[in-house]
Motif scaffolding. Structure first.
Motif, PDB file in Angstrom:
ATOM      1  N   PHE A   1       0.791  -1.214  -0.092  1.00 25.18           N
ATOM      2  CA  PHE A   1      -0.041  -0.048  -0.087  1.00 25.18           C
ATOM      3  C   PHE A   1       0.845   1.268  -0.141  1.00 25.18           C
ATOM      4  O   PHE A   1       0.500   2.152  -0.588  1.00 25.18           O
ATOM      5  N   THR A   2       2.042   1.186   0.774  1.00 18.58           N
ATOM      6  CA  THR A   2       2.964   2.295   0.927  1.00 18.58           C
ATOM      7  C   THR A   2       3.640   2.622  -0.630  1.00 18.58           C
ATOM      8  O   THR A   2       3.764   3.957  -1.036  1.00 18.58           O
ATOM      9  N   ASN A   3       3.882   1.692  -1.395  1.00 13.10           N
ATOM     10  CA  ASN A   3       4.211   1.814  -2.479  1.00 13.10           C
ATOM     11  C   ASN A   3       3.269   2.505  -3.555  1.00 13.10           C
ATOM     12  O   ASN A   3       3.672   3.370  -4.480  1.00 13.10           O
ATOM     13  N   HIS A   4       1.895   2.105  -3.446  1.00 15.92           N
ATOM     14  CA  HIS A   4       0.935   2.607  -4.303  1.00 15.92           C
ATOM     15  C   HIS A   4       0.702   4.176  -3.899  1.00 15.92           C
ATOM     16  O   HIS A   4       0.396   4.865  -4.633  1.00 15.92           O
ATOM     17  N   LEU A   5       0.931   4.356  -2.688  1.00 11.13           N
ATOM     18  CA  LEU A   5       0.946   5.608  -1.847  1.00 11.13           C
ATOM     19  C   LEU A   5       1.841   6.694  -2.741  1.00 11.13           C
ATOM     20  O   LEU A   5       1.564   7.621  -3.054  1.00 11.13           O
ATOM     21  N   GLY A   6       2.983   5.938  -2.706  1.00  8.49           N
ATOM     22  CA  GLY A   6       4.134   6.779  -3.173  1.00  8.49           C
ATOM     23  C   GLY A   6       3.874   7.206  -4.653  1.00  8.49           C
ATOM     24  O   GLY A   6       3.892   8.038  -5.166  1.00  8.49           O
ATOM     25  N   ALA A   7       3.386   6.210  -5.537  1.00  6.23           N
ATOM     26  CA  ALA A   7       2.765   6.300  -6.749  1.00  6.23           C
ATOM     27  C   ALA A   7       1.891   7.474  -7.151  1.00  6.23           C
ATOM     28  O   ALA A   7       1.931   8.201  -8.115  1.00  6.23           O
ATOM     29  N   TRP A   8       0.869   7.409  -6.174  1.00  4.41           N
ATOM     30  CA  TRP A   8      -0.055   8.675  -6.417  1.00  4.41           C
ATOM     31  C   TRP A   8       0.409   9.953  -5.797  1.00  4.41           C
ATOM     32  O   TRP A   8       0.255  11.045  -6.413  1.00  4.41           O
ATOM     33  N   ALA A   9       1.275   9.986  -4.714  1.00  3.69           N
ATOM     34  CA  ALA A   9       1.808  11.272  -4.488  1.00  3.69           C
ATOM     35  C   ALA A   9       2.816  11.768  -5.621  1.00  3.69           C
ATOM     36  O   ALA A   9       2.716  12.979  -5.935  1.00  3.69           O
ATOM     37  N   PHE A  10       3.617  10.870  -6.089  1.00  4.68           N
ATOM     38  CA  PHE A  10       4.456  11.237  -7.155  1.00  4.68           C
ATOM     39  C   PHE A  10       3.786  11.804  -8.537  1.00  4.68           C
ATOM     40  O   PHE A  10       4.010  12.733  -9.024  1.00  4.68           O
ATOM     41  N   ALA A  11       2.736  10.986  -8.714  1.00  5.36           N
ATOM     42  CA  ALA A  11       2.209  11.197 -10.134  1.00  5.36           C
ATOM     43  C   ALA A  11       1.070  12.675  -9.944  1.00  5.36           C
ATOM     44  O   ALA A  11       1.067  13.403 -10.866  1.00  5.36           O
ATOM     45  N   SER A  12       0.638  12.943  -8.665  1.00  6.56           N
ATOM     46  CA  SER A  12      -0.145  13.912  -8.471  1.00  6.56           C
ATOM     47  C   SER A  12       0.745  15.172  -8.564  1.00  6.56           C
ATOM     48  O   SER A  12       0.234  16.077  -8.923  1.00  6.56           O
ATOM     49  N   TYR A  13       2.040  15.123  -7.948  1.00  4.92           N
ATOM     50  CA  TYR A  13       2.653  16.334  -7.989  1.00  4.92           C
ATOM     51  C   TYR A  13       3.350  16.692  -9.315  1.00  4.92           C
ATOM     52  O   TYR A  13       3.161  17.672  -9.682  1.00  4.92           O
TER      53      TYR A  13
END
Length: 211
Positions: free
Chosen positions: A145-157
């Protein structure tokens, strides 16, 4: 390396890195284009049309006033129009800022909406590649889940970068970008080939119980 969205296909470290880079470039370009179109092209087009209408109304009013003042004497309409246009310029410039501000305000929500769509699609595609990398690296459990959270944070920025830059918030939100990359590191550097190994192990187990 593969751009497939099939979760059953493993993805190596290099594949995830390249896919992330390609997605970043593509969706950054989409966001920049959409944001510029919604905050500059469309508003300026509408603003110029409104400025022209304001100027035309001022000129028409001034010419009509000059014609009335002539009281039947020789009236040079071309000269009157030129004088009226020159006289109208200060008033048009005075109203131009407000006109542009109002026009930008109308399209601003649509610009944000398009950036949200860009972020969702970017994060969605990136999450698929993160999951494929996690499968290949043998990562399981809630930690993914933390990996996917990282993906969403990176993509959103990345998707909102044009807006953040325009509003002077780029540095304030930089931790989201950095944090996203940090959360992606475990899945990026996980081992490779665990997906195939698990399948081979499963096949061997089945053959051992075949009678």
């Amino acid at each position: 390396m593969s751009f497939s969205l099939d979760l059953t296909k493993p993805l190596g470290r290099l594949g995830l890195a390249i896919n992330t880079l390609v997605l970043g470039v593509v969706f950054y370009g989409i966001s920049v284009g959409a944001y510029y179109y919604m905050t500059h092209t469309l508003p300026e087009s509408g603003a110029h049309a409104k400025e022209a209408a304001v100027k035309a109304a001022l000129v028409e009013k001034a010419v009509a006033k000059a014609k009335t003042a002539a009281k039947g004497k020789a009236f040079d309409e071309k000269a009157a129009i030129a004088a009226a246009e020159a006289a109208a310029e200060p008033e048009v410039k005075k109203q131009a800022e407000k006109i542009h501000h109002d026009a930008s305000g109308i399209w601003a929500p649509f610009a944000i909406f398009l950036l949200i769509i860009s972020a969702i699609f970017f994060a969605g595609f990136l999450s698929v590649y993160v999951q494929r990398r996690a499968n290949d690296g043998g990562l399981k459990g809630l930690w993914i889940f933390t990996n996917h959270l990282g993906a969403w944070a990176f993509a959103s920025y990345v998707a909102f970068y044009p807006y953040l830059t325009d509003q002077g918030l780029r540095n304030a939100w930089a931790p989201a970008f950095i944090g996203g990359l940090v959360l992606l590191l475990p899945v990026l550097f996980a081992g490779e080939g665990h997906h195939d190994h698990d399948h081979d192990h499963g096949d061997g187990h089945d053959h051992g119980h075949t009678h």
